[in-house]
Design a protein around this motif. Structure first.
Motif, mmCIF file in Angstrom:
data_model
loop_
_atom_site.group_PDB
_atom_site.id
_atom_site.type_symbol
_atom_site.label_atom_id
_atom_site.label_comp_id
_atom_site.label_asym_id
_atom_site.label_seq_id
_atom_site.Cartn_x
_atom_site.Cartn_y
_atom_site.Cartn_z
ATOM 1 N N LEU A 5 0.544 -1.076 0.043
ATOM 2 C CA LEU A 5 0.093 -0.172 -0.088
ATOM 3 C C LEU A 5 0.979 1.240 0.193
ATOM 4 O O LEU A 5 0.691 2.064 -0.800
ATOM 5 N N ARG A 6 2.034 1.286 0.775
ATOM 6 C CA ARG A 6 2.663 2.494 0.763
ATOM 7 C C ARG A 6 3.558 2.731 -0.555
ATOM 8 O O ARG A 6 3.562 3.842 -0.749
ATOM 9 N N ASP A 9 1.112 4.027 -2.980
ATOM 10 C CA ASP A 9 0.985 5.291 -2.841
ATOM 11 C C ASP A 9 1.964 6.292 -3.164
ATOM 12 O O ASP A 9 1.657 7.574 -3.545
ATOM 13 N N LEU A 111 -6.348 -3.068 -1.451
ATOM 14 C CA LEU A 111 -5.571 -2.096 -2.440
ATOM 15 C C LEU A 111 -6.603 -1.289 -3.062
ATOM 16 O O LEU A 111 -6.521 -0.049 -3.366
ATOM 17 N N GLU A 113 -8.750 0.604 -1.327
ATOM 18 C CA GLU A 113 -8.791 1.864 -0.451
ATOM 19 C C GLU A 113 -8.120 2.706 -1.038
ATOM 20 O O GLU A 113 -8.331 3.875 -0.765
ATOM 21 N N LEU A 114 -7.278 2.574 -2.092
ATOM 22 C CA LEU A 114 -6.440 3.577 -2.536
ATOM 23 C C LEU A 114 -6.903 4.141 -3.881
ATOM 24 O O LEU A 114 -6.423 4.971 -4.509
ATOM 25 N N THR A 115 -8.238 3.587 -4.352
ATOM 26 C CA THR A 115 -8.947 4.243 -5.532
ATOM 27 C C THR A 115 -10.081 4.956 -5.190
ATOM 28 O O THR A 115 -10.583 4.835 -4.002
ATOM 29 N N TRP A 204 -0.565 1.074 -11.575
ATOM 30 C CA TRP A 204 -1.621 1.571 -11.932
ATOM 31 C C TRP A 204 -2.059 1.549 -13.543
ATOM 32 O O TRP A 204 -1.148 2.130 -14.191
#
Length: 261
Positions: A5-6, A9, A111, A113-115, A204
């Motif tokens: 995640l880090r 991001d 993942l 959660e980053l979108t 991405w």
């Protein structure tokens, strides 16, 4: 999951080495099963239509299909012929099929959660590939093209995240096949990643141009195998063709807009 995640991001991509680990034998089994599918004729050359894609309103056609083959894992469709094929692929490559499904299910929620809209844990495209030396490669391409015209009208492209798993235990740098990502967050905006065994890379789909350098393997044991998974957004992807255009020399001075829907 937190380091993944880090990295996504902060850098726009994530690299995980030793993803499955050596102790359980899964990386070796995945390689063996992919080769078995290849030997039994499941793989095919990429259709010419799939070597074409759009960046904004401009169509690009790659000339990179020689000595590169693929197999898309089949999902349920209700058709009797397809059900038999699904059963056959599972009998030959159960570890590969289970790995692809598990990756989709386990990665979608955290993942997502980053979108903007989250990731689907039921819809995805899993494609096995092999580069058989002789300069086999992927030229620059993108994994989100905004959408397509269909018989039902315009459909938005839902691809949001790409995961590539490499399965090459005999890899050496001189064999080529290096994954190149452009549009990530580095000093140059690009990164090169060697396709070593049990390495997972995520990036991405709507921000990254990707390619693989020519493969120079000369023996069957050096052929470069991998799995490409496209994970889907639950809602519309915020498509901006400018993310891609700067990495294609032929598009740098062209006016850029979304394709007509």
């Amino acid at each position: 999951m937190q380091p993944i995640l880090r990295q996504l991001d902060q850098y726009g991509y994530s690299q995980v080495d030793g993803f499955l680990g050596d102790a359980n034998g899964y990386p070796e089994q995945i390689r063996a099963e992919m080769k078995s599918l290849f030997d039994k004729g499941f793989f095919e050359e990429e259709p010419e239509s799939d070597a074409q894609f759009k960046v904004g309103p401009y169509r690009i056609t790659n000339q990179d299909r020689e000595h590169r083959f693929r197999y898309r894992i089949k999902g349920r469709s209700g058709e009797e012929r397809m059900e038999q094929l699904i059963q056959n692929q599972y009998e030959i490559a159960p570890t590969v099929v289970n790995f692809a499904r598990s990756l989709l299910v386990s990665f979608a929620r955290p993942l997502g959660e980053l979108t903007e809209s989250g990731l689907s844990n039921t819809k995805g495209i899993s494609e096995l590939f092999v580069l058989c030396g002789q300069g086999a490669r992927y030229d620059r391409r993108v994994s989100n093209v905004y959408g397509w015209q269909t018989e039902q009208g315009f459909v938005r492209d839902p691809r949001k995240l790409v995961a590539i798993y490499f399965s090459n235990p005999n890899y050496r740098e001189e064999l080529g096949g290096v994954l190149q990502l452009e549009g990530v967050i580095t000093p140059t905006g690009a990164v090169r990643i060697s396709p070593v065994a049990d390495r997972l890379v995520l990036f991405w789909a709507d921000k990254t141009v990707w390619s693989m350098t020519p493969s120079r393997s000369s023996m069957i044991s050096e052929h470069q195998y991998g799995i490409i998974m496209h994970m889907m957004a639950k809602g519309d992807v915020d498509y901006d063709p400018q993310n891609f255009a700067r990495w294609f020399p032929e598009l740098r001075d062209m006016p850029m807009a979304k394709p007509m829907s």
